[in-house]
Design an enzyme around this catalytic site. Structure first.
Site, PDB file in Angstrom:
ATOM      1  N   LYS A   1       0.854  -1.194   0.000  1.00 30.07           N
ATOM      2  CA  LYS A   1       0.000   0.000   0.000  1.00 30.07           C
ATOM      3  C   LYS A   1       0.886   1.239   0.000  1.00 30.07           C
ATOM      4  O   LYS A   1       1.443   1.607   1.031  1.00 30.07           O
ATOM      5  CB  LYS A   1      -0.918   0.041   1.225  1.00 30.07           C
ATOM      6  CG  LYS A   1      -1.975   1.134   1.102  1.00 30.07           C
ATOM      7  CD  LYS A   1      -2.634   1.469   2.418  1.00 30.07           C
ATOM      8  CE  LYS A   1      -1.931   2.592   3.151  1.00 30.07           C
ATOM      9  NZ  LYS A   1      -1.861   3.888   2.435  1.00 30.07           N
TER      10      LYS A   1
ATOM     11  N   GLU B   1       9.073   0.592  11.172  1.00 27.07           N
ATOM     12  CA  GLU B   1      10.154   1.584  11.054  1.00 27.07           C
ATOM     13  C   GLU B   1       9.473   2.937  11.197  1.00 27.07           C
ATOM     14  O   GLU B   1       8.718   3.352  10.326  1.00 27.07           O
ATOM     15  CB  GLU B   1      10.849   1.424   9.706  1.00 27.07           C
ATOM     16  CG  GLU B   1      12.257   1.973   9.706  1.00 27.07           C
ATOM     17  CD  GLU B   1      12.280   3.409   9.289  1.00 27.07           C
ATOM     18  OE1 GLU B   1      12.239   4.263  10.209  1.00 27.07           O
ATOM     19  OE2 GLU B   1      12.322   3.697   8.090  1.00 27.07           O
TER      20      GLU B   1
ATOM     21  N   CYS C   1      13.140  10.149   7.939  1.00 27.34           N
ATOM     22  CA  CYS C   1      12.916   9.854   9.359  1.00 27.34           C
ATOM     23  C   CYS C   1      14.204   9.828  10.156  1.00 27.34           C
ATOM     24  O   CYS C   1      14.192  10.054  11.357  1.00 27.34           O
ATOM     25  CB  CYS C   1      12.136   8.557   9.531  1.00 27.34           C
ATOM     26  SG  CYS C   1      12.917   7.173   8.747  1.00 27.34           S
TER      27      CYS C   1
ATOM     28  N   GLU D   1       9.294  15.200  15.912  1.00 29.37           N
ATOM     29  CA  GLU D   1       9.813  15.087  14.559  1.00 29.37           C
ATOM     30  C   GLU D   1       9.027  16.043  13.667  1.00 29.37           C
ATOM     31  O   GLU D   1       7.858  15.809  13.374  1.00 29.37           O
ATOM     32  CB  GLU D   1       9.647  13.655  14.065  1.00 29.37           C
ATOM     33  CG  GLU D   1      10.177  13.431  12.677  1.00 29.37           C
ATOM     34  CD  GLU D   1      10.041  11.987  12.234  1.00 29.37           C
ATOM     35  OE1 GLU D   1       8.974  11.408  12.430  1.00 29.37           O
ATOM     36  OE2 GLU D   1      11.025  11.450  11.697  1.00 29.37           O
TER      37      GLU D   1
END
Lengths: 105, 563
Positions: free
Chosen positions: B243, B318, B352, B451
């Site tokens: 996806k 992750e 990331c 983040e």
């Protein structure tokens, strides 16, 4: 941390409730990565021991972990909703074409 | 710098994105009845659109017609249930440029069923390791042959600069070749030495594919994330449903076209474009899926893990990061400053593992800040299709508003903007934000703990190395990080104390397909890349072969039958 809700967000919650009859809904917040501390509305979510209720939005309990409670200690935040056909999260309003967002006072 | 050099320099990662703040698009209050209207808005019938205003391929001036992409299920490119489509937006122009089939839960179920059949009844889990190698190399060949074309697709879909997407295509092909090689090299059968009491036996460890894998990837490195997921799954004989992110499905669907032309059996790879709440949730809950792999946010990771727990799926995650980058006093500052900017501003900070918290000593602080600001001024912001552009737009309006919200939060908390801090005035169109550096930042500020996933670097002063390490580890994340020093022994000592999955000494972002990548703490579970990453896609079976060969010697049966 004080939770407020816009009328639009309350209406979207009502739509989600229609789509999940009997669903055990809760709001939780992102932990500050990628989508920031965006609100997520989940059905059948297993709360963790660190998540405490900080308010109610559209009749649904709002829970935050220590990280989010510390970030917004003493502040008001507003749960709002926007139309967004490309939203990509797991939050329950997304299949209905909406996305909850967090605004700050 | 040539594309080839960039390809060596570039590395990349994760994250899905949903904004926490954004300008309202409508004041209409939804009702239950509006749900129908909302659904109707999602279904945009092909042909009802105006010509797309596309970013130009290098050297071309003409407008390109709207591109169309379909789902890839059971070896067929097909419409979504009810013909549902959605327009993909070019972040540089804010205009739709492609119309993509938008999968429903039922479409996802069809894809899962195809993958299940391909695993249970098809040849793929049982083909030779040499055949797996051959087919993975065919995919790599196809990607190499179309690399510039797909790089342009991805730049229009994601806003990543053509410098970056061109490198991603080459790296993606190289990574596929690594998985091809490993398909042949990984030991599928190993003898285990076991104590020869009470029985004499021969014992084996047998590695097998897990089965059907649901794979959910983010928008920041769309093609490479697809390779990171598809590569190890195919390497070990699994079938899968991928996806891609809602914002960036097109390069993964181009990869599906390449795969469709190889000898890979139909149904082994399926690609569905849809939301996490529909397609992702189905992948996580379906009893026909054996493993789920997500690259995305920590909260979505928690949700995925919860949903997958119903059927005890294997899960690899992750997730996010707020990685620390520590400049020691003896660092080569010319290298450390450029490396730190590369570590944070590469792909507009939408990686990331980005080094978004920069720790600098009191002694070096002012000098480093001056250098950072000067070098940041040299970064060109603009059309991502131009090879001269260093910084393109962010992925979406919602991401831009999220980033601007963080910048405001930083200012409100008392941090100071040394450069940037706003939308570029000369780029009224496109989701651009200037590369931004904050000084006078405390590690407990929102901008230092979350983040931001945008071009925002926060600089934090430290008193001594222990102070720097303590603050570096004061985060719920642990994904990347770096140390800069001329004394490598000292740098390695600092690296050892950092609670994080990857540490670079005197560099940043360089991930190797042969080395494991993943997170400590709330940055994830499991690893990608390297043998560790590949083995995440295997089950381990212990086979015990009796060497006693007669009933009389099997005294341990006495536990049931008596002496």
């Amino acid at each position: 941390m004080h939770i407020e809700t816009t009328p639009k967000a309350e209406d979207v919650v009502a739509c989600v409730r229609d789509a999940h009859p009997g669903g055990d809904l809760v709001f939780v917040f992102g932990s500050g990565c990628c989508e920031g501390t965006a609100p997520h509305l989940f059905a059948g979510y297993a709360l963790t021991p660190g998540q405490e209720q900080v308010g109610v939005a559209g009749g649904v309990g709002v829970f935050a972990d220590a990280h989010v409670r510390r970030l917004y200690a003493g502040r008001s935040v507003v749960i709002d909703a926007e139309a967004d056909p490309l939203a990509d999260g797991f939050s329950a309003e997304i299949p209905l074409g909406w996305r909850f967002v967090l605004r700050y006072r | 710098m040539t594309v080839a050099r960039l390809a060596l320099a570039v590395v990349f990662l994760c994250a899905t994105a949903w904004a926490e703040t954004a300008a309202p698009k409508t004041n209409a209050r939804p009702t239950s009845g509006d749900r129908i209207a909302n659904a109707a808005r999602l279904v945009r019938v092909s042909g009802a659109h105006s010509p797309a205003a596309l970013a130009r391929p290098p050297g071309a001036q003409k407008e390109v017609p709207m591109q169309e992409y379909k789902l890839y299920i059971d070896g067929q490119f097909c419409d979504a249930e009810g013909g549902r489509t959605v327009d993909s937006i070019n972040p540089a122009t804010e205009e739709p440029w492609a119309r993509v089939s938008r999968a429903t839960r039922a479409d996802t179920q069809r894809a899962i069923a195809a993958a299940r059949r391909a695993f249970d009844e098809g040849p793929w889990p049982r083909v030779s390791q040499a055949d797996r190698k051959k087919i993975l190399n065919q995919i790599a060949d196809g990607l190499e042959a179309r690399s510039q074309e797909i790089a342009a697709v991805e730049t229009q879909d994601s806003g990543g600069t053509i410098r970056k997407t061109s490198g991603d295509m080459m790296l993606g092909a190289a990574q596929l070749r690594y998985f091809a090689e490993m398909a042949e090299q990984i030991p599928l059968l190993e003898e285990i030495k076991v104590p020869q009491f009470p029985a004499q036996s021969t014992n084996y460890l047998q590695r097998e594919p897990i089965g059907v894998c649901g794979q959910i990837i983010p928008w920041n490195f769309p093609l490479m994330m697809a390779v990171w997921k598809i590569g190890p799954a195919l390497c070990t004989g699994n079938t899968l449903v991928l996806k891609p992110a809602s914002d960036t499905p097109c390069s993964a669907l181009e990869l599906a076209k390449i795969i469709d032309q190889t000898d890979l059996p139909k149904g082994v790879v399926n690609v569905v474009h849809g939301s996490g709440a529909e397609c992702g949730e189905e992948l996580c809950t379906s009893a026909l899926v054996d493993k789920v792999a997500l690259t995305g946010s920590t909260e979505v990771g928690r949700r995925v893990q919860q949903l997958a727990s119903g059927t005890i799926k294997k899960v690899t995650l992750e997730l996010g990061g707020k990685s620390a980058n520590i400049i020691l006093d003896d660092a080569d500052l010319e290298m450390a400053v450029d490396g730190s900017l590369f570590g944070c501003f590469f792909h507009q900070g939408q990686a990331c593992e980005s080094g978004t918290r920069l720790f600098v000593s009191e002694r070096l602080h002012d000098d480093v800040i001056a250098r950072l600001v000067e070098r940041t001024k040299t970064l060109t912001i603009g059309d991502p299709m131009d090879f001269g552009t260093a910084q393109g737009p962010l992925i979406s309006a919602r991401q831009r508003e999220t980033v601007l919200g963080y910048i405001k939060a930083g200012v409100d908390a008392g941090a100071k903007v040394a450069i940037g801090g706003k939308r570029p005035e000369d780029l009224p169109k496109g989701y651009y934000v200037e590369p931004t550096i904050f000084v006078d930042v405390k590690n407990d500020m929102k901008i230092a703990q979350e983040e931001i996933f945008g071009p925002v670097l926060v600089v934090i002063r430290y008193k001594n190395i222990d102070d720097a390490i303590r603050m570096a580890n004061d985060s719920i994340y642990g994904l990347g990080g770096a140390v800069w020093s001329r004394d490598k022994a000292k740098a390695l000592e600092v690296a050892k104390q950092m609670r994080t999955g990857t540490v670079w000494v005197n560099d940043y972002h360089l991930l190797s397909v042969a080395a494991p990548f993943g997170g400590y703490k709330q940055s994830g579970i499991g690893r990608e890349f390297g043998l560790e990453g590949i083995l995440e896609y295997t089950e381990v079976k212990h086979v015990h072969v009796d060497q006693v060969d007669n009933r009389a010697s099997k005294f341990w049966y006495g536990a049931l039958f008596g002496a």
